[in-house]
Write a protein that holds these residues in place. Structure first.
Motif, PDB file in Angstrom:
ATOM      1  N   UNK A 157       1.437  -7.108   5.441  1.00  0.00           N
ATOM      2  CA  UNK A 157      -0.373  -7.172   5.374  1.00  0.00           C
ATOM      3  C   UNK A 157      -1.000  -8.087   4.570  1.00  0.00           C
ATOM      4  N   UNK A 158      -0.738  -7.190   3.352  1.00  0.00           N
ATOM      5  CA  UNK A 158      -1.058  -7.665   2.293  1.00  0.00           C
ATOM      6  C   UNK A 158      -0.398  -9.339   1.490  1.00  0.00           C
ATOM      7  N   UNK A 159       0.816  -8.894   1.771  1.00  0.00           N
ATOM      8  CA  UNK A 159       1.341 -10.022   1.467  1.00  0.00           C
ATOM      9  C   UNK A 159       1.310 -11.547   2.137  1.00  0.00           C
ATOM     10  N   UNK A 160       0.349 -11.088   2.979  1.00  0.00           N
ATOM     11  CA  UNK A 160       0.066 -12.474   3.727  1.00  0.00           C
ATOM     12  C   UNK A 160      -0.902 -12.448   3.504  1.00  0.00           C
ATOM     13  N   UNK A 161      -2.180 -11.899   2.925  1.00  0.00           N
ATOM     14  CA  UNK A 161      -3.357 -12.702   2.574  1.00  0.00           C
ATOM     15  C   UNK A 161      -2.843 -12.874   0.881  1.00  0.00           C
ATOM     16  N   UNK A 162      -1.914 -13.214   0.702  1.00  0.00           N
ATOM     17  CA  UNK A 162      -1.618 -13.521  -0.944  1.00  0.00           C
ATOM     18  C   UNK A 162      -2.462 -12.190  -1.741  1.00  0.00           C
TER      19      UNK A 162
END
Length: 151
Positions: free
Chosen positions: A42-47
């Motif tokens: 989830x964090x990666x999807x938000x950069x």
């Protein structure tokens, strides 16, 4: 023939002992690792950068989950200040946040509950570097989750 049977029986016994020993030492059910994966994805999807799980934070999270599951603490953030005090002994100047949940039957459900709550989502997407995640079951099998964030 008798030596072969004895050897196989001994091997089975030792394997069973090793399984019991490792299952009590290792995280076991994989819920914490699954939650870490969902949170970091989830964090990666938000950069955002991924969180690093730490065993010292896991121990603190485990304690809170076990306290809630056993009834020593009611569900919620009771004792938060004591947990923060322990964390500040490890990380001198730090920021701490905490997510708790119960009743979700798996990590995806707990993650989804947190993602759908603005305060919990804010913690998951916050400026943190480390995380501790652990669960505990009560006598009825209900799972209690604790996720601690630190920077």
């Amino acid at each position: 023939m008798l030596k072969t049977i004895y050897f196989i029986s001994s091997l089975v016994f030792l394997s069973a002992c090793l399984f019991v020993l490792t299952s009590s030492i290792l995280p076991g059910n994989g819920l914490a690792e699954d939650l870490l994966k969902f949170t970091n994805d989830y964090r990666k999807s938000k950069k955002l950068t991924t969180l690093e799980m730490r065993s010292d934070l896991n121990a603190i999270a485990r304690g809170h989950s076990e306290d809630m599951a056993s009834g020593r603490r009611s569900f919620g953030h009771g004792g938060y200040d004591q947990r923060v005090h322990k964390i500040k002994k490890i990380f001198k100047n730090c920021k701490v946040a905490e997510n708790v949940a119960y009743g979700a039957s798996n990590a995806k459900e707990a993650f989804t509950q947190w993602k759908n709550s603005s305060d919990h989502r804010k913690n998951m997407l916050g400026n943190y570097k480390y995380v501790g995640i652990r669960t505990a079951r009560n006598k009825r099998g209900v799972i209690y989750y604790t996720e601690i964030f630190v920077r």
